[in-house]
Design a protein around this motif. Structure first.
Motif, PDB file in Angstrom:
ATOM      1  N   THR A 284       0.902  -1.444  -0.297  1.00  0.00           N
ATOM      2  CA  THR A 284      -0.236  -0.205   0.019  1.00  0.00           C
ATOM      3  C   THR A 284       0.130   1.551  -0.535  1.00  0.00           C
ATOM      4  O   THR A 284       0.641   2.350  -0.597  1.00  0.00           O
ATOM      5  CB  THR A 284      -0.892   0.127   1.323  1.00  0.00           C
ATOM      6  OG1 THR A 284      -2.094  -1.512   1.355  1.00  0.00           O
ATOM      7  CG2 THR A 284      -1.731   1.085   1.436  1.00  0.00           C
ATOM      8  N   SER A 288       1.264   4.239  -3.191  1.00  0.00           N
ATOM      9  CA  SER A 288       0.940   5.636  -2.763  1.00  0.00           C
ATOM     10  C   SER A 288       2.392   6.432  -2.569  1.00  0.00           C
ATOM     11  O   SER A 288       1.778   7.669  -3.286  1.00  0.00           O
ATOM     12  CB  SER A 288       0.638   5.191  -1.347  1.00  0.00           C
ATOM     13  OG  SER A 288      -0.864   4.668  -1.507  1.00  0.00           O
ATOM     14  N   CYS A 291       2.249   6.834  -7.031  1.00  0.00           N
ATOM     15  CA  CYS A 291       0.965   7.510  -7.438  1.00  0.00           C
ATOM     16  C   CYS A 291       1.005   9.033  -6.630  1.00  0.00           C
ATOM     17  O   CYS A 291       1.355  10.192  -7.450  1.00  0.00           O
ATOM     18  CB  CYS A 291      -0.484   7.354  -6.767  1.00  0.00           C
ATOM     19  SG  CYS A 291       0.041   5.495  -7.661  1.00  0.00           S
ATOM     20  N   THR A 292       1.264   9.700  -5.553  1.00  0.00           N
ATOM     21  CA  THR A 292       0.981  11.238  -4.900  1.00  0.00           C
ATOM     22  C   THR A 292       1.826  12.277  -5.876  1.00  0.00           C
ATOM     23  O   THR A 292       2.245  12.900  -5.876  1.00  0.00           O
ATOM     24  CB  THR A 292       1.520  10.242  -3.200  1.00  0.00           C
ATOM     25  OG1 THR A 292       2.473  10.115  -3.093  1.00  0.00           O
ATOM     26  CG2 THR A 292      -0.549  10.259  -3.321  1.00  0.00           C
ATOM     27  N   LEU A 329      -4.442   4.277  -6.818  1.00  0.00           N
ATOM     28  CA  LEU A 329      -4.435   4.940  -5.623  1.00  0.00           C
ATOM     29  C   LEU A 329      -5.442   4.643  -4.635  1.00  0.00           C
ATOM     30  O   LEU A 329      -5.521   3.883  -3.580  1.00  0.00           O
ATOM     31  CB  LEU A 329      -4.127   6.383  -6.002  1.00  0.00           C
ATOM     32  CG  LEU A 329      -4.241   7.053  -4.373  1.00  0.00           C
ATOM     33  CD1 LEU A 329      -2.423   6.921  -4.266  1.00  0.00           C
ATOM     34  CD2 LEU A 329      -3.406   8.721  -3.946  1.00  0.00           C
ATOM     35  N   MET A 333      -5.197   1.736  -0.860  1.00  0.00           N
ATOM     36  CA  MET A 333      -5.335   2.160  -0.459  1.00  0.00           C
ATOM     37  C   MET A 333      -6.362   1.508   0.349  1.00  0.00           C
ATOM     38  O   MET A 333      -6.670   1.308   1.829  1.00  0.00           O
ATOM     39  CB  MET A 333      -6.311   4.014  -0.461  1.00  0.00           C
ATOM     40  CG  MET A 333      -4.874   5.324  -0.865  1.00  0.00           C
ATOM     41  SD  MET A 333      -5.641   6.866  -0.989  1.00  0.00           S
ATOM     42  CE  MET A 333      -6.043   7.152   0.469  1.00  0.00           C
TER      43      MET A 333
END
Length: 453
Positions: A284, A288, A291-292, A329, A333
């Motif tokens: 995760t 993440s 992606c962020t 994402l 999550m």
């Protein structure tokens, strides 16, 4: 458990709690759609809109603490039913607000819907044996898809009837479900045990909170759930501002994020049962971070002074690429949300409501703080992507702390030549439940080593 529930009883409890939580979550995120129309009518700034969106999240977060304690003490049937009826009344009264201040007060009442999460977790976990709790709670947690219900359906209700009647429709549906839950749900298997025990004091119920592990789980949930709620609220506004979409299209695209971030929580629960919650958390956080980081990159024009003149090019996240990244994402999550709550009924089986309430409260506070911060960052920096910049910092920090804690625990295990209780399922899934660990023989036939308290 004092009795072993049948599969029918387990499925009934899981189905009722999941459907109820779905409706509550749809109500909890209603301002993601009607807030846009309210902002147009009242001429609100980004900061004011962010505060309006975030206010229900504040109530939903704080209420999880005492709702979890009440569920531990009185059981989920009555707590869940009364909570839905109370929230429905607050949503209906919201339609009588005539100013921004009155809307904020009404939003506090609407936020009670978010407290339904911990009630459902404690109620659902009581029906299932430990080896199936991860999957069951993953299915229940998929009720987060209620935000997608709002993103899909509320824009059409808003256009057809206005925001006041949209809220009244939501209130009516939730009230009906509250009555049905009280009539159809049954006392959970731990009810007899609770009635036979002396009521624990507040401090006794809060005793597990002295462990740092609880607060580490809370930080994880601050991102995987808090940021999920924040984006569920903020994405329609973001898509309208960045890509110039209308509210219906923005709501449908936002649902492409909220649906996987909800439904794949079921998969996250199964993966946590099968491979271990620690491993799922690594997946995760790493995904993440990637992606962020990409989503935080604002459209930028570059000028390179070449030999034969300037070379110009622009880097930007196009709408199709944005959809792919936000879908990815949301998927990871959802896995993380299930993995965090896999731990709680295992380590704290008699404190699920209290510990889960605190973890859920911290996560919910992320859903309150982040939308408000997104609006403030927009007003201060003038950069839409600043919201994802903030999320990148949070998830990177969580990943670093998690990895540090795990490596520290591993060094202690190697030095003492014994296995810690912290997430042992990574190596031995069948020994995940602490009671099983204490009774299981070692591979060489010797008794199990002593467990660190």
């Amino acid at each position: 458990m004092t009795t072993t529930p049948t599969r029918f009883q387990q499925n009934r409890a899981l189905g009722l709690s999941t459907f109820s939580f779905t409706l509550c979550f749809a109500v909890w995120t209603i301002f993601s759609i009607i807030g846009i129309r309210i902002a147009e009518d009242l001429g609100l700034s980004n900061t004011q809109l962010g505060l309006l969106m975030a206010t229900p999240i504040l109530t939903g977060s704080i209420s999880r603490l005492f709702l979890g304690i009440w569920t531990d003490r009185y059981g989920g049937r009555w707590v869940f039913g009364i909570l839905m009826l109370t929230t429905a009344l607050c949503v209906y009264l919201l339609t009588f607000a005539t100013s921004y201040a009155m809307l904020l007060v009404g939003a506090l009442g609407v936020g009670l819907a978010g407290g339904s999460f911990i009630v459902g977790v404690a109620y659902t976990a009581a029906w299932f044996e430990p080896k199936r709790q991860g999957t069951a709670l993953g299915i229940f947690g998929a009720g987060n898809v209620g935000s997608a219900v709002t993103n899909f359906g509320a824009p059409f209700l808003l256009v057809a009837f206005g925001w006041e009647q949209t809220a009244q429709i939501y209130a009516t549906v939730l009230a009906v479900m509250g009555v049905l839950f009280i009539l159809l749900a049954k006392e959970d298997p731990l009810a007899a045990k609770r009635k036979g025990e002396d009521a624990k004091s507040f401090m006794e119920q809060m005793e597990p909170l002295k462990e740092l592990r609880v607060w580490r789980f809370a930080l994880y949930y601050f991102f995987v759930f808090g940021a999920f709620v924040a984006l569920a609220l903020w994405l329609p506004h973001y898509l309208i501002g960045v890509y110039g979409l209308d509210i219906k299209t923005a709501g449908m695209i936002a649902a492409l994020y909220t649906i996987p971030a909800s439904l794949f929580r079921i998969l996250g629960g199964w993966l946590s049962d099968r491979f271990g919650a620690r491993r799922v958390m690594y997946w995760t956080f790493i995904a993440s971070v990637i992606c962020t980081f990409l989503l935080s990159y604002p459209p930028t024009e570059y000028i390179i002074h070449g030999i034969d003149g300037d070379i110009r090019f622009t880097l930007t996240i196009t709408l199709p690429l944005f959809i792919v990244l936000i879908f990815t994402l949301g998927f990871f999550m959802s896995l993380g949300k299930a993995a965090v709550y896999k731990h709680i009924p295992v380590y704290y089986p008699l404190h699920v409501g209290a510990v889960g309430g605190v973890v859920g409260m911290i996560g919910g506070l992320g859903g309150f703080i982040l939308p408000l911060t997104f609006g403030v960052l927009n007003d201060i920096t003038g950069i839409w992507q600043s919201s994802f910049m903030l999320m990148f910092v949070i998830v990177a920090s969580a990943l670093i702390w998690m990895h540090y804690a795990i490596r520290t625990a591993e060094r202690e295990e190697w030095a003492s030549n014994r296995e810690q209780t912290d997430l042992p399922e990574l190596a031995m899934p069948h020994l995940f439940y602490p009671l099983n660990r204490s009774q299981a023989p070692q591979a060489n036939g010797s008794p199990p080593p002593p467990r660190k308290p």
